[in-house]
Design a protein around this motif. Structure first.
Motif, mmCIF file in Angstrom:
data_model
loop_
_atom_site.group_PDB
_atom_site.id
_atom_site.type_symbol
_atom_site.label_atom_id
_atom_site.label_comp_id
_atom_site.label_asym_id
_atom_site.label_seq_id
_atom_site.Cartn_x
_atom_site.Cartn_y
_atom_site.Cartn_z
ATOM 1 N N LEU A 269 -6.494 3.001 -2.068
ATOM 2 C CA LEU A 269 -5.848 3.036 -3.384
ATOM 3 C C LEU A 269 -6.863 3.259 -4.486
ATOM 4 N N TRP B 66 2.466 2.756 -9.359
ATOM 5 C CA TRP B 66 1.736 1.500 -9.583
ATOM 6 C C TRP B 66 2.663 0.423 -10.100
ATOM 7 N N ILE C 127 0.840 -1.199 0.000
ATOM 8 C CA ILE C 127 0.000 0.000 0.000
ATOM 9 C C ILE C 127 0.874 1.248 0.000
ATOM 10 N N ALA D 180 2.210 1.948 -3.325
ATOM 11 C CA ALA D 180 1.223 2.364 -4.324
ATOM 12 C C ALA D 180 0.743 3.790 -4.111
#
Lengths: 501, 89, 260, 130
Positions: free
Chosen positions: C107, A168, A153, A156
């Motif tokens: 996300l 990403w 996480i 990202a």
């Protein structure tokens, strides 16, 4: 009073469960919940470390450990946490790195939609701490997963607006490869459980002597691949540069200072405690030693050729992981001294370098080395801190890494292992090369350059870190007590975890 | 259970499971692959029953074959249904 | 055929995979399949039901078999191991699920910005699906609750029950594509259930044993096999059930996103 | 080595081999994630079969299982691997979900699901200059 080591896990979990609840009320305040959690962890680990040093050995073996059992069952029937000298020291170091990251980034507005960065940074730390202090193999796997999930996480979360999607790329690569790593480790756990009928690391170490060499060798292979991926050991580190390149400086700091270190210590724990006794001779340690040295050379060479500053620091971290692994595997008093000192030096200097790099520009672009041009003219404070931390990383005295490399060379020389000495010199020269290159860009004054202001928290934290590094480098005797305990823990060449049974 | 029946059942399960898994990897249509993958999990949960693990079988059937397939399908719908080029690249 | 021409290209990969599997196979064959390895410490000629001296047992699996009923009061030994003996792992596990659910939400909020542009038209579901789902949903949820309430008695438990509830919610989503559970409610349930789990663990720190996650009331209430038995264990499994149920629902709901 | 070991360990490891082949030969991220799921299923089966004991019952006592609480020793299989696998299955779902989200994010930015070459730093620095 000695706190229960389980608090090191319970506190961050409590804070993590609380964070989303607080975020429903106030997103701004929720960012402070993880900070408070890490602060509390720091206090607990400091008390534990103090107790480890001050109290004379009282339980098992020649060194002191602090244990905690969960669920009310004595090990090996329940899961136990064991803080050994090395574990206590690393735990404290990792928590301090997390604190550095959280305090320094608390003011920044990175366009977050919630306190996710702070929360995941805390949980990555908690998982790493768990991996280091747990006394149970499957529990180590669970903590590894906590770490790698929060790591994914973190990787990202975009830097700036994330326009190029570099984040990403890093996160996807890390997610896939770390999932593979953890299932390989799980397969190794299945094999070891089948062979020994236990999961407790100490009990397994007792029983592992009687198992088949091929079984132990296969488990060793799986464990080295699995943890080697987390510890960024060559050639298992293909994912790492992408993560360093695409994520925020805080993420890079956490990967280089916390996740990778925990992978390294966990690998050492598993290989030296469980698997080395099951194999004949020194095979396991030799694999780690040469793996470490090759990682050192490859990492430093890649850093030397790197044109992106984030990636450069990432590769230099990979090189350092290799160096630390090599020092631990070299063993003996010199090797352990070297490993601990280099680790401390790296833990102090890398967060400073990453945070200064991050402060220079944090958009989703690659950061070419030219951003450093004329830094001295733009901001004198930044330039001085940068030079200080970079020289500390290289091992210019006074620096803990200087002493670390001194012990490493005397250890390798003492065993007349001249190939090792040669390779270490090559790696160090490469390191000196790229750090010289960077300083060459920093030093000249270009008055036309636009002034650059370092955020106040970054300045203060970096100053503290550099001062601490200089202090520890000038008076390495301050670390004598704890490193001696670590040497006792490793007991020269044969390593015995606290005999819990 | 008779041991021969046990072995025969297990062999059958494994042959099916491996065949499905190979089809998962070879299929260019990701949705099809996701559904085949849930078949692998479903058979795995039968094997868990054979291995006297009813709890695990329940978890595998509900998590492995239902939820995993569903989130895979959701993710595929957000991206591209067909594998680009597959092996040629 | 294309398949045939590409086959030889993946030969190295196949060979490597088979080599890996063969290595593992040779290693695992050393671990005898189906042998009672955990029972090496039992006396020779042991018959099930005989008294054994648990003091001298060092193998965890064997001791759990011999002692679990008295120590945990759970009829399902897997539940006893998951919640009691290895409760710390389970705490880590629900944390992992929590982190994943939170992370997926966080996300996707970065991805979602692009999503707004190409919102697809949603086809309304058929009447039968819609009404049928409304009829079945309460039953599925009831079944899920039954499974996690009886985790200490029969197969299943907090995880399986939670997942059953989540799949019920999923059916509801398919039947009502425009609706979704409130993220706020899900988030409150999962955080509260997580805090409850830790709270029940801290009960152990407070009561007799002063140990985190200790089940000090194991034998106090009811007998093995009854619904009210096993001390704190069913309470912990209920917390896990709520947590897993809300997390899985949240995970699926977030992955579904809008417009699909 | 008995027939059961051949069938179970052999079958499971072939399944894992299929997963590893998938990881090595496919570039599509979602396909790689599926291959990892296959490996995860295989590893879970391995763990449970390590705890299996021939001719024993499931580790649940009382009720209609016909096993008395006092005679579990010697009549049921090892419950520990089953408990571990329960944990591992949930962890597998969590990692799969996160990896998928990362893949979706990657697709949205690059329009592709193929993770292009990784470098060890000695090559592939061209992109940096842009």
């Amino acid at each position: 009073m000695t706190p229960d080591p389980v608090l090191l896990i319970v506190i961050p979990l409590l804070a993590a469960f609380l964070t989303p609840l607080v975020a429903l009320g106030s997103k701004k305040f929720a960012r402070y919940v993880p900070l408070i959690g890490v602060l509390a962890m720091g206090v607990v680990s400091l008390l534990l470390l103090k107790d480890l040093i001050e109290v004379q050995p009282r339980t098992y073996g020649a060194y002191n450990t602090i244990e905690s059992t969960t669920g009310g069952f004595q090990p090996p029937f329940g899961i136990s946490l064991i803080v050994t000298p090395l574990g206590g020291l690393i735990t404290f170091g990792m928590i301090m790195v997390a604190l550095y990251v959280l305090v320094t980034s608390i003011q920044k507005k990175e366009d977050d939609k919630g306190p996710w960065f702070e929360m995941m940074a805390m949980m990555a730390t908690a998982g790493a701490v768990g991996m280091v202090i747990t006394g149970d193999l499957f529990n180590m796997f669970v903590f590894l997963e906590i770490t790698s999930i929060s790591g994914t996480i973190l990787a990202a979360l975009p830097r700036g607006n994330g326009e190029k999607g570099l984040n990403w790329k890093g996160a996807a690569g890390y997610a896939v490869i770390s999932a593979l790593a953890s299932f390989l480790i799980l397969a190794a756990i299945a094999l070891l459980y089948g062979a020994t009928s236990t999961l407790n690391i100490a009990q397994m170490a007792e029983r592992v002597g009687s198992i088949d060499t091929f079984v132990a060798g296969t488990a060793l292979l799986l464990m080295i691949i699995g943890f080697g991926i987390e510890a960024e050991i060559f050639p298992l580190n293909g994912w790492a540069p992408e993560v360093y390149r695409g994520s925020r400086w805080g993420t890079s700091t956490i990967f280089s200072g916390i996740i990778g270190k925990a992978g390294l210590i966990a690998m050492l724990k598993v290989v030296t405690v469980i698997l080395a006794p099951a194999l004949e001779g020194n095979i396991a340690m030799d694999i780690l030693l040469w793996g470490g040295v090759i990682t050192f050379i490859v990492g430093e060479a890649a850093a030397f050729t790197s044109k992106d500053l984030y990636r450069l620091w990432g590769f230099s971290s990979i090189g350092m992981f290799g160096l630390i692994l090599a020092a631990f595997s070299l063993g003996g008093e010199n090797g352990i001294y070297a490993a601990v000192l280099i680790m401390i030096g790296h833990l102090i200097s890398k967060p400073v370098l990453f945070s200064l790099t991050g402060a220079m520009r944090h958009k989703d672009r690659d950061l070419p080395l030219s951003v450093l041009d004329g830094l001295m003219g733009k901001s004198r404070v930044t330039a001085f801190l940068f030079i200080g931390a970079a020289l500390m990383l290289l091992g210019m005295p006074p620096s803990p890494i200087f002493w670390g490399k001194y012990f490493l060379f005397s250890g390798a020389g003492g065993e007349s292992n001249w190939l090792l000495v040669g390779l270490l010199i090559v790696g160090t020269l490469l390191e000196a090369g790229y750090i010289g290159k960077l300083l060459w860009r920093v030093l000249p004054k270009k008055e036309e350059a636009k002034a650059f202001k370092l955020p106040i928290t970054t300045t203060v934290m970096a100053l503290i870190a550099v001062a601490l590094g200089v202090l520890l480098g000038a008076v390495p005797g301050l670390l004598q007590d704890i490193i001696d305990l670590v040497v006792l823990e490793f007991g020269g060449a044969i390593i015995i975890l606290a005999g819990v049974i | 259970m008779n041991e021969l029946v046990f072995i025969a059942l297990a062999t059958l399960m494994f042959i099916l499971m491996i065949a499905l898994a190979v089809m998962v990897i070879r299929s260019k249509d990701l949705i099809k692959a996701a559904i085949l993958l849930s078949g692998v999990s479903l058979i795995a949960s039968f094997v868990f029953v054979l291995l006297r693990a009813p709890d695990v079988a329940m978890a595998e059937a509900s998590i492995g074959s239902a939820l995993t397939a569903i989130i895979l399908v959701f993710a595929i719908k957000k991206t591209n249904r067909f594998e680009e080029g597959g092996e040629e690249k | 055929m294309m398949e045939r021409t590409t086959f030889h290209r993946s030969l190295p990969a196949i060979a490597l995979a088979l080599l890996f599997a063969a290595t593992l196979f040779v290693a695992f064959v050393e671990v005898d399949f189906g042998e009672p390895r955990i029972e090496e410490e039992l006396p020779v000629n042991y018959q099930p039901g005989e008294e054994i001296d648990t003091e001298n047992i060092t193998t965890p699996g064997l001791r759990y078999l011999a002692n679990s009923s008295e120590e945990t009061g759970s009829a399902n030994l897997v539940t006893a191991v998951v919640v009691n003996y290895r409760g710390f792992d389970t705490l880590g596990e629900v944390t992992i699920l929590f982190l994943a659910a939170t992370g997926v939400g966080a996300l996707l909020s970065f991805i979602k910005d692009d999503d707004e542009k190409k919102k697809k038209k949603i086809l309304p579901p058929s009447l039968i699906l819609n009404k049928g789902a409304r009829l079945v949903l309460p039953l599925i949820i009831l079944f899920g609750v039954y499974v996690f309430l009886h985790g200490h008695l029969s197969p299943g438990g907090g995880f399986q029950g939670g997942v059953i509830i989540a799949s019920g919610m999923l059916l509801f989503y398919i039947a009502e594509p425009t609706k979704g559970a409130s993220h706020k409610v899900i988030s409150i349930i999962e955080s509260t259930a997580g805090l409850a789990f830790i709270g029940l663990g801290i009960v152990g720190l407070m009561t007799a044993s002063k140990i985190f996650l200790a089940n000090d009331f194991a034998g106090d209430w009811g007998e093995v096999g009854m619904l009210v038995s096993a001390g704190l264990l069913p309470l912990i499994y209920i917390a896990i059930g709520f947590k897993v149920g809300s997390e899985m629902t949240g995970l699926v709901e977030k992955m579904r996103g809008d417009g699909s | 080595m008995n027939g059961l070991a051949l069938v179970f360990y052999g079958g499971i490891l072939l399944l894992i081999a299929v997963g590893i082949w998938g990881i090595l030969s496919r570039r599509n991220l979602i396909k790689v994630i599926m291959a990892i799921t296959i490996i995860a299923t295989g590893v879970n089966l391995l763990l449970v079969s390590v705890g299996y004991i021939s001719g024993r019952a499931a580790p649940i006592v009382g009720g209609d299982t016909g096993i008395d609480a006092s005679s579990t020793t010697g009549s049921v299989v090892d419950p520990i691997p089953q408990a571990l696998v329960l944990t591992a299955i949930v962890i597998g779902l969590a990692t799969t979900a996160l990896a998928l989200v990362a893949a979706v994010g990657y697709y949205r930015k690059t329009g592709s699901l193929e993770l292009k070459s990784w470098s060890y730093g000695l090559t592939n620095e061209k992109e940096v200059k842009k």
